[in-house]
Design a protein around this motif. Structure first.
Motif, mmCIF file in Angstrom:
data_model
loop_
_atom_site.group_PDB
_atom_site.id
_atom_site.type_symbol
_atom_site.label_atom_id
_atom_site.label_comp_id
_atom_site.label_asym_id
_atom_site.label_seq_id
_atom_site.Cartn_x
_atom_site.Cartn_y
_atom_site.Cartn_z
ATOM 1 N N VAL A 161 31.632 -12.316 -20.813
ATOM 2 C CA VAL A 161 31.826 -11.407 -19.678
ATOM 3 C C VAL A 161 30.511 -11.252 -18.916
ATOM 4 C CG1 VAL A 161 32.397 -9.044 -18.982
ATOM 5 C CG2 VAL A 161 33.708 -10.154 -20.791
ATOM 6 N N LYS A 162 29.417 -11.141 -19.666
ATOM 7 C CA LYS A 162 28.111 -10.937 -19.025
ATOM 8 C C LYS A 162 27.705 -12.167 -18.189
ATOM 9 C CE LYS A 162 23.473 -9.150 -19.793
ATOM 10 N NZ LYS A 162 22.845 -10.161 -18.950
ATOM 11 N N ILE A 163 27.948 -13.353 -18.724
ATOM 12 C CA ILE A 163 27.600 -14.571 -17.976
ATOM 13 C C ILE A 163 28.356 -14.616 -16.652
ATOM 14 C CG2 ILE A 163 27.850 -17.102 -17.958
ATOM 15 C CD1 ILE A 163 27.282 -17.027 -20.984
ATOM 16 N N VAL A 164 29.660 -14.302 -16.718
ATOM 17 C CA VAL A 164 30.464 -14.340 -15.487
ATOM 18 C C VAL A 164 30.002 -13.250 -14.520
ATOM 19 C CG1 VAL A 164 32.795 -14.101 -14.546
ATOM 20 C CG2 VAL A 164 32.429 -15.401 -16.638
ATOM 21 N N ALA A 165 29.660 -12.055 -15.063
ATOM 22 C CA ALA A 165 29.176 -10.979 -14.196
ATOM 23 C C ALA A 165 27.840 -11.376 -13.561
ATOM 24 C CB ALA A 165 29.032 -9.686 -14.999
ATOM 25 N N ASP A 166 26.941 -11.965 -14.363
ATOM 26 C CA ASP A 166 25.624 -12.372 -13.844
ATOM 27 C C ASP A 166 25.724 -13.447 -12.774
ATOM 28 O OD1 ASP A 166 24.404 -10.612 -15.442
ATOM 29 O OD2 ASP A 166 23.712 -12.047 -16.963
ATOM 30 N N SER A 167 26.778 -14.247 -12.851
ATOM 31 C CA SER A 167 26.920 -15.323 -11.869
ATOM 32 C C SER A 167 27.293 -14.765 -10.494
ATOM 33 C CB SER A 167 27.995 -16.316 -12.317
ATOM 34 O OG SER A 167 29.278 -15.759 -12.089
ATOM 35 N N LYS A 168 27.743 -13.500 -10.454
ATOM 36 C CA LYS A 168 28.197 -12.844 -9.213
ATOM 37 C C LYS A 168 29.398 -13.547 -8.595
ATOM 38 C CE LYS A 168 23.892 -10.790 -7.475
ATOM 39 N NZ LYS A 168 23.103 -10.776 -6.223
ATOM 40 N N LEU A 169 30.177 -14.212 -9.403
ATOM 41 C CA LEU A 169 31.400 -14.853 -8.908
ATOM 42 C C LEU A 169 32.341 -13.778 -8.374
ATOM 43 C CD1 LEU A 169 33.413 -17.317 -8.720
ATOM 44 C CD2 LEU A 169 34.125 -16.712 -11.037
ATOM 45 N N GLN A 170 32.898 -14.041 -7.173
ATOM 46 C CA GLN A 170 33.875 -13.107 -6.605
ATOM 47 C C GLN A 170 35.241 -13.768 -6.568
ATOM 48 O OE1 GLN A 170 31.189 -13.128 -3.269
ATOM 49 N NE2 GLN A 170 31.578 -10.963 -2.976
ATOM 50 N N GLY A 171 36.279 -12.951 -6.665
ATOM 51 C CA GLY A 171 37.641 -13.488 -6.664
ATOM 52 C C GLY A 171 37.894 -14.328 -5.421
ATOM 53 N N ARG A 172 38.477 -15.506 -5.617
ATOM 54 C CA ARG A 172 38.652 -16.429 -4.501
ATOM 55 C C ARG A 172 40.040 -16.354 -3.873
ATOM 56 N NH1 ARG A 172 33.581 -16.768 -4.698
ATOM 57 N NH2 ARG A 172 32.483 -18.717 -5.107
ATOM 58 N N GLY A 173 40.832 -15.343 -4.276
ATOM 59 C CA GLY A 173 42.180 -15.238 -3.737
ATOM 60 C C GLY A 173 42.191 -14.634 -2.348
#
Lengths: 550, 120
Positions: A161-173
């Motif tokens: 979860v932390k890796i994905v949060a750190d990546s700042k990925l935003q929902g692409r929908g």
């Protein structure tokens, strides 16, 4: 295993299949057989290669030469000249139509093809057009399922979860909500059952990226879902695919079966205690079911109508259990982020909106089709470089970003970077990534008329602002196009739009007026002309064309 | 599949299948496939090379063809390009000689001097 000297990848995406790619593939195989090249050349059906409007498309490796707009006679040429004699058939190689320049000397791949590809950065589409989507082995060869393997064996759920949060990925929908944050809400809940739903109910007019991602790289989505499941503690995944996407459904089902046979889905994945299974459900064609709570209602067997939020699905979703709903493209980003780390992901795109975005380009543009570019690329680069400009050298009037629910941007915004933050500031949205280009022969009111008709048709009718609002918006725009609207009605349009944005229950009603409001703002002259009984573009039938002298 | 190691094993096997489509620089064999080359037997030469690569499971080699070099009397011409080394051009390469090029030049890295007609 046999070594082949050449691989021919025939695009098997829906646009190319509709243009006869399968017939061409059969002919190709027959010709290869006729020249006795079957032991030397392997033909593979692959996912979308990008230039859909120039289909059918195929690409020949090791040269990497892409051929477009193929006819049966072209196949004969390619086999005889390229596959047998090793000479690239220059006149069939994909290039931007506006350009007449020859091939770059000494390079196997012509210059224009390189330019089209060089501005692109393929993360989500990393395997699209490179592997056979029906082969799990080819996916694994390209580090497929390695991210899942590493996550379940070396990382804790919190770390993922932390890796994905750190990546700042935003929902692409469309909404661009931070994915890591969404996951963290659900990870914190305790429940005997949690769900991961992949939203593949791609209903936004002009958007077909999810379809082509599913067709081109189905395992990428499965891997993303399994990692999401591990991160939040879910053991069941569901992919909700629009019913019209027959090929997507078929390829996803096949991929799920292969992954299950390999033990990458199911019980005790890779010898750990992690269990995860995926089911496919198909939608029945309602636009509103792309809204996450309406989608969940539909999955439960009810009418597809949105729920009142809160509670959000992350806390109480499908059957009242904590549920993550992520878009196809979002999930396809997960495996590369785990493999390469959040810093790598943040190095692409802009500071606040890192990563890439898959756009579907359509309308008045030369290279219609699918492209993936870094976030923050300007509209001008998309239209004139990747997109190859506007046909016939006509002028750029506006671009509608984010599909029918997005706003319209006139030429002043050509140098604006395309990312979630910047676009929402000017009343538009990056949304699902549809990029509708409209040239200067079109009438704004006429274009809006079809947008408003769409929302009027698709409103589910649950809440009053949307049900009544979309109908009234359409009526007023219709009156404008017929020359019967008045100043008070323009005022009403603005008021009504504001009310809908504030009070509609879900994204459908809230975003329906976006295109209208941006046009009222940027093309006020054209609305005024229609009030005066004139249509400057000469499209609206009952109105006169404004003369230059007036 | 029961572990991460199993997955990596499958990956290594599968990679041999798709290496051709990668971007990394590989050893290249180029066979002259102009009309002159084909008439002199370049197709048989090419088939022999492919067969030899298959037998030895040399997946890291790319084979392509090219047109006439202008040395028609030397056909079939086979060029070998190992990354970082000059390109070696061999002339009059029959199927049998082609097999030897694979075993001597590619596998053992010994250029067969007497057949060489040029270097680039």
């Amino acid at each position: 295993m046999t070594i082949y000297r050449s691989h021919v990848l025939v695009c098997g995406g829906t646009p190319c299949v509709l243009k006869g790619a399968r017939t061409l593939k059969d002919l190709l195989l027959k010709e290869i057989e006729r020249y006795q090249l079957s032991d030397e050349i392997r033909v593979v059906e692959t996912g979308c290669l990008g230039p859909c409007d120039d289909g059918p498309v195929l690409i020949v490796y090791p040269e990497g030469a892409m051929y477009s707009k193929l006819k049966p006679t072209d196949i004969l040429k390619i086999v005889e000249h390229h596959l047998l004699k090793g000479r690239i058939v220059e006149e069939l190689v994909f290039r931007e139509r506006k350009s007449s320049a020859g091939a770059l000397q000494g390079s196997a791949v012509p210059l224009e093809q390189e330019k089209y590809l060089s501005l692109q950065k393929r993360v989500v589409l990393r395997n699209c057009g490179r592997i056979n989507p029906d082969s799990i082995d080819e996916y694994i060869a390209n580090n497929g399922y390695l991210a899942l393997g590493q996550a379940v064996t070396t990382l804790t759920s919190d770390q993922v979860v932390k890796i994905v949060a750190d990546s700042k990925l935003q929902g692409r929908g469309g909404a661009g909500f931070p994915t890591g944050l969404k996951w963290s809400f659900t990870a914190k809940t305790t429940s005997d059952q949690k769900y991961i739903i992949c939203n593949a109910d791609e209903g936004e007019p002009g958007t077909f990226k999810d379809r082509l991602i599913m067709e081109g790289d189905p395992h990428g989505i499965i891997e993303g879902m399994a990692i999401a499941g591990y991160a939040v503690g879910a053991s069941q995944g569901i992919i909700y695919i629009r019913g019209e996407y027959g090929l997507s459904i078929e390829r996803m089902k096949n991929a799920i079966k292969q992954a299950t046979d390999y033990g990458l889905l199911g019980k005790k994945i890779l010898g750990t205690e992690f269990n995860f299974e995926i089911d496919v459900r198909s939608g029945a064609g309602a636009y509103v079911c792309g809204e996450e709570t309406a989608l969940i209602e539909s999955l439960e067997g009810n009418r597809g109508e949105p729920r009142v939020k809160p509670p959000f699905p992350g806390i109480a979703g499908l059957w009242g259990k904590p549920t993550i709903v992520n878009n196809v493209e979002t999930l396809a980003n997960i495996a590369p982020i785990i493999l390469n780390g959040p810093e790598w992901f943040r190095s692409i795109g802009t500071e606040n909106c890192p990563g890439t975005k898959v756009f579907t380009m359509l309308g008045d543009i030369n290279n219609q089709g699918l492209v993936e570019v870094p976030m923050g690329i300007t509209l001008r680069e998309i239209v004139y470089e990747v997109g190859g400009g506007i046909p016939g050298g006509r002028g750029f009037k506006m671009a509608q970003t984010g599909g029918t629910s997005g706003g319209c941007l006139p030429s002043e915004f050509l140098d604006m970077p395309m990312d979630y933050d910047t676009l929402s500031k000017v009343g538009s949205a990056l949304g699902s990534g549809a990029m509708l280009i409209i040239d200067d022969t079109h009438c704004i009111v006429d274009v809006l008329k079809s947008f408003m008709k769409f929302f009027c048709h698709e409103s589910c009718g649950k809440c009053t602002p949307c049900r009544e609002g979309t109908t009234r918006l359409y009526e007023i725009v219709l009156a404008l196009s017929e020359g019967t609207a008045t100043d008070t009605e323009i005022q009403l349009l603005k008021e009504l739009s504001g009310a809908m944005q504030l009070s509609a229950l879900c994204g459908l009603g809230q975003s329906a007026p976006n295109s209208l409001l941006t046009c009222l703002n940027f093309f006020a002259d054209e609305f005024q002309a229609h009030l005066n009984g004139q249509c400057p573009s000469g499209i609206c039938k009952n109105l006169t064309i404004e003369s230059e002298a007036v | 599949m029961k572990s991460l190691e199993d997955l990596k094993k499958v990956r290594e096997q599968a990679r041999q299948m798709t290496g051709l489509r990668g971007d990394q620089e590989q050893t290249k064999i180029i066979v002259g496939m102009g009309t002159c080359g084909i008439a002199a037997g370049a197709r048989e030469t090419m088939k022999a090379i492919l067969d030899e690569l298959n037998k030895r499971n040399l997946t890291e080699v790319t084979i392509t063809q090219t047109g006439c070099l202008g040395l028609c009397e030397q056909e079939p011409i086979v060029e070998v390009e190992v990354p970082g080394e000059p390109r070696i051009i061999y002339g009059k390469i029959s199927a049998e000689k082609a097999r030897q090029i694979v075993s001597k030049h590619l596998v053992n890295n010994n250029i067969i001097g007497e057949w060489v007609i040029g270097r680039k």
